[in-house]
Design a protein around this motif. Sequence first.
Motif, PDB file in Angstrom:
ATOM      1  N   GLY A 103      36.693  51.888  59.468  1.00  0.00           N
ATOM      2  CA  GLY A 103      35.761  50.996  60.145  1.00  0.00           C
ATOM      3  C   GLY A 103      35.803  49.587  59.587  1.00  0.00           C
ATOM      4  N   PRO A 104      34.900  48.722  60.075  1.00  0.00           N
ATOM      5  CA  PRO A 104      34.905  47.311  59.653  1.00  0.00           C
ATOM      6  C   PRO A 104      34.163  47.105  58.325  1.00  0.00           C
ATOM      7  N   TYR A 105      34.741  46.276  57.474  1.00  0.00           N
ATOM      8  CA  TYR A 105      34.124  45.958  56.180  1.00  0.00           C
ATOM      9  C   TYR A 105      34.237  44.460  55.902  1.00  0.00           C
ATOM     10  N   VAL A 106      33.302  43.983  55.109  1.00  0.00           N
ATOM     11  CA  VAL A 106      33.423  42.675  54.480  1.00  0.00           C
ATOM     12  C   VAL A 106      33.870  42.935  53.044  1.00  0.00           C
ATOM     13  N   VAL A 107      34.911  42.239  52.608  1.00  0.00           N
ATOM     14  CA  VAL A 107      35.445  42.446  51.262  1.00  0.00           C
ATOM     15  C   VAL A 107      35.297  41.152  50.460  1.00  0.00           C
ATOM     16  N   VAL A 108      34.713  41.292  49.278  1.00  0.00           N
ATOM     17  CA  VAL A 108      34.647  40.168  48.329  1.00  0.00           C
ATOM     18  C   VAL A 108      35.558  40.521  47.155  1.00  0.00           C
ATOM     19  N   SER A 109      36.558  39.675  46.915  1.00  0.00           N
ATOM     20  CA  SER A 109      37.504  39.913  45.817  1.00  0.00           C
ATOM     21  C   SER A 109      37.239  38.928  44.678  1.00  0.00           C
ATOM     22  N   VAL A 110      37.133  39.467  43.467  1.00  0.00           N
ATOM     23  CA  VAL A 110      36.950  38.643  42.271  1.00  0.00           C
ATOM     24  C   VAL A 110      38.155  38.893  41.370  1.00  0.00           C
ATOM     25  N   THR A 111      39.001  37.873  41.221  1.00  0.00           N
ATOM     26  CA  THR A 111      40.268  38.020  40.486  1.00  0.00           C
ATOM     27  C   THR A 111      40.291  37.076  39.293  1.00  0.00           C
ATOM     28  N   ASP A 112      40.683  37.614  38.137  1.00  0.00           N
ATOM     29  CA  ASP A 112      40.843  36.775  36.946  1.00  0.00           C
ATOM     30  C   ASP A 112      42.269  36.907  36.415  1.00  0.00           C
ATOM     31  N   THR A 113      42.662  35.949  35.599  1.00  0.00           N
ATOM     32  CA  THR A 113      43.996  35.985  34.975  1.00  0.00           C
ATOM     33  C   THR A 113      43.849  36.303  33.492  1.00  0.00           C
ATOM     34  N   HIS A 159      24.669  50.546  49.208  1.00  0.00           N
ATOM     35  CA  HIS A 159      24.877  49.777  50.435  1.00  0.00           C
ATOM     36  C   HIS A 159      25.964  50.383  51.323  1.00  0.00           C
ATOM     37  N   GLY A 160      26.448  51.557  50.956  1.00  0.00           N
ATOM     38  CA  GLY A 160      27.449  52.227  51.772  1.00  0.00           C
ATOM     39  C   GLY A 160      28.869  51.791  51.515  1.00  0.00           C
ATOM     40  N   GLY A 161      29.085  51.051  50.424  1.00  0.00           N
ATOM     41  CA  GLY A 161      30.425  50.561  50.129  1.00  0.00           C
ATOM     42  C   GLY A 161      30.958  51.109  48.821  1.00  0.00           C
ATOM     43  N   THR A 162      31.943  50.428  48.276  1.00  0.00           N
ATOM     44  CA  THR A 162      32.498  50.831  46.985  1.00  0.00           C
ATOM     45  C   THR A 162      33.155  49.624  46.328  1.00  0.00           C
ATOM     46  N   ILE A 163      33.531  49.790  45.059  1.00  0.00           N
ATOM     47  CA  ILE A 163      34.270  48.747  44.339  1.00  0.00           C
ATOM     48  C   ILE A 163      35.622  49.321  43.943  1.00  0.00           C
ATOM     49  N   HIS A 164      36.679  48.655  44.369  1.00  0.00           N
ATOM     50  CA  HIS A 164      38.034  49.087  44.040  1.00  0.00           C
ATOM     51  C   HIS A 164      38.603  48.132  42.992  1.00  0.00           C
ATOM     52  N   VAL A 165      39.221  48.686  41.941  1.00  0.00           N
ATOM     53  CA  VAL A 165      39.705  47.871  40.820  1.00  0.00           C
ATOM     54  C   VAL A 165      41.211  48.005  40.685  1.00  0.00           C
ATOM     55  N   TYR A 166      41.876  46.839  40.537  1.00  0.00           N
ATOM     56  CA  TYR A 166      43.297  46.847  40.184  1.00  0.00           C
ATOM     57  C   TYR A 166      43.458  45.975  38.950  1.00  0.00           C
ATOM     58  N   SER A 167      44.094  46.519  37.910  1.00  0.00           N
ATOM     59  CA  SER A 167      44.252  45.759  36.674  1.00  0.00           C
ATOM     60  C   SER A 167      45.441  46.276  35.884  1.00  0.00           C
ATOM     61  N   GLU A 168      46.084  45.363  35.198  1.00  0.00           N
ATOM     62  CA  GLU A 168      47.147  45.717  34.265  1.00  0.00           C
ATOM     63  C   GLU A 168      46.900  44.985  32.956  1.00  0.00           C
ATOM     64  N   LEU A 169      47.145  45.665  31.871  1.00  0.00           N
ATOM     65  CA  LEU A 169      46.923  45.077  30.553  1.00  0.00           C
ATOM     66  C   LEU A 169      47.769  43.811  30.396  1.00  0.00           C
ATOM     67  N   GLY A 170      47.086  42.705  30.088  1.00  0.00           N
ATOM     68  CA  GLY A 170      47.778  41.431  29.905  1.00  0.00           C
ATOM     69  C   GLY A 170      48.023  40.665  31.182  1.00  0.00           C
ATOM     70  N   HIS A 171      47.631  41.219  32.330  1.00  0.00           N
ATOM     71  CA  HIS A 171      47.924  40.561  33.616  1.00  0.00           C
ATOM     72  C   HIS A 171      46.690  40.399  34.494  1.00  0.00           C
ATOM     73  N   GLY A 172      45.510  40.426  33.919  1.00  0.00           N
ATOM     74  CA  GLY A 172      44.312  40.162  34.694  1.00  0.00           C
ATOM     75  C   GLY A 172      43.810  41.350  35.501  1.00  0.00           C
ATOM     76  N   SER A 173      42.734  41.099  36.277  1.00  0.00           N
ATOM     77  CA  SER A 173      42.081  42.165  37.044  1.00  0.00           C
ATOM     78  C   SER A 173      41.591  41.627  38.380  1.00  0.00           C
ATOM     79  N   THR A 174      41.527  42.524  39.363  1.00  0.00           N
ATOM     80  CA  THR A 174      40.913  42.217  40.656  1.00  0.00           C
ATOM     81  C   THR A 174      39.894  43.291  40.984  1.00  0.00           C
ATOM     82  N   PHE A 175      38.659  42.876  41.221  1.00  0.00           N
ATOM     83  CA  PHE A 175      37.599  43.778  41.677  1.00  0.00           C
ATOM     84  C   PHE A 175      37.342  43.468  43.147  1.00  0.00           C
ATOM     85  N   LYS A 176      37.509  44.471  43.999  1.00  0.00           N
ATOM     86  CA  LYS A 176      37.268  44.286  45.424  1.00  0.00           C
ATOM     87  C   LYS A 176      36.009  45.057  45.821  1.00  0.00           C
TER      88      LYS A 176
END
Length: 366
Positions: free
Chosen positions: A155-165, A203-220
């Motif tokens: 279904g339809p979602y609004v996604v907010v991505s927070v990415t750091d280096t 709120h019916g959503g979730t937080i998805h995380v992608y991260s690698e050691l030394g290469h930052g993280s993205t929380f969606k």
Amino acid sequence: TLAGGIAHDFNNLLTGILGYASVLQQEVPPDSVLYRDLGAIVDSATRASELTQQLLTVARSSLQREWKPLDVNRLVQEVVGLVQRAMDPSIVVRLHLAEALRAVEGDAGQLHQTLLNLCLNARDAMPNGGDLTIETANVELSEEEARSIPDLRAGPYVVVSVTDTGVGMDASVRERIFEPFFTTKEHGRGLGLAMAYGIVRAHGGTIHVYSELGHGSTFKVYLPAQQGTPATVPDRPRELPRGRETILVVDDEESVRAVLRRMLERAGYTVLEAPDGRAALQLYRERAGTIHLVILDLTMPGLGGRETLRRLKELDPNARVLVSSGYSENGRAGEVASLGACGFLQKPFHIATVLQKVREVLGSPL
């Protein structure tokens, strides 16, 4: 009872902060740095008030969900405005907002708190500086895509991505970051991300995380989208309504009476004060026919707001009374409407809200 008492006291303190900041904001030019700084105080005090409302909501035996359609882009802009003041100059904040972003139904205070937590965590992950990128997007998840992200349906979602280096995380840390009391910070409590995850799941959503050691993280942050886009919230007007009537302010907190006096006298009104219900009734009798409006605190020691309102209406069935309270209009304060109150003022007050509500009740200016 304890939560109600804490919320009441906090809202009285916030009434002074928000009230005076909003008054001062009217007295400086919009292009001034002071105007923007005062706007940040107003926004922070407003969010603090929303947190006290959450405290009351959690304390109620039957949780009342008071969600509204939200403009996530606006929420993100508010968060970024706060975060940039707390960032080291070595961190560059980049903002990418989607056009025609769909509305999300939810609690603005809780989602604001969630996004603020993610941004501050990203800051802490970049002790030597770096880039913090915040993006919003409309996303339509297919059945196959939804299966790849736990806890989501198609279904339809609004996604907010927070990415750091920043420093990033290894697999063992990624698996535990949403656990209560798990932390990698020296002075951390391990509650921020657990709380953020709980809010987003509620709120019916979730937080998805992608991260690698030394290469930052993205929380969606995935939030279920509503149909259409949210209505634009208009900026508060610089020209505020004025009047010449006499208004009686009844509140046991001197600071609350003082900020209301400042707001109302600035707009041309004559202001009388009473610290409790008995003094208010006596003053109303003495000044019979000359008081055009009473602003009455609901929660006062001794003769409370409810009983004071009842007696005021006995003295003068045509008395105009605005009830003020730190409780929401849908909560305890809503009961008073049945006794003849003309309206409701939520503590803490913004000058625009007070003057507009007063003018609505009094009608055309004298």
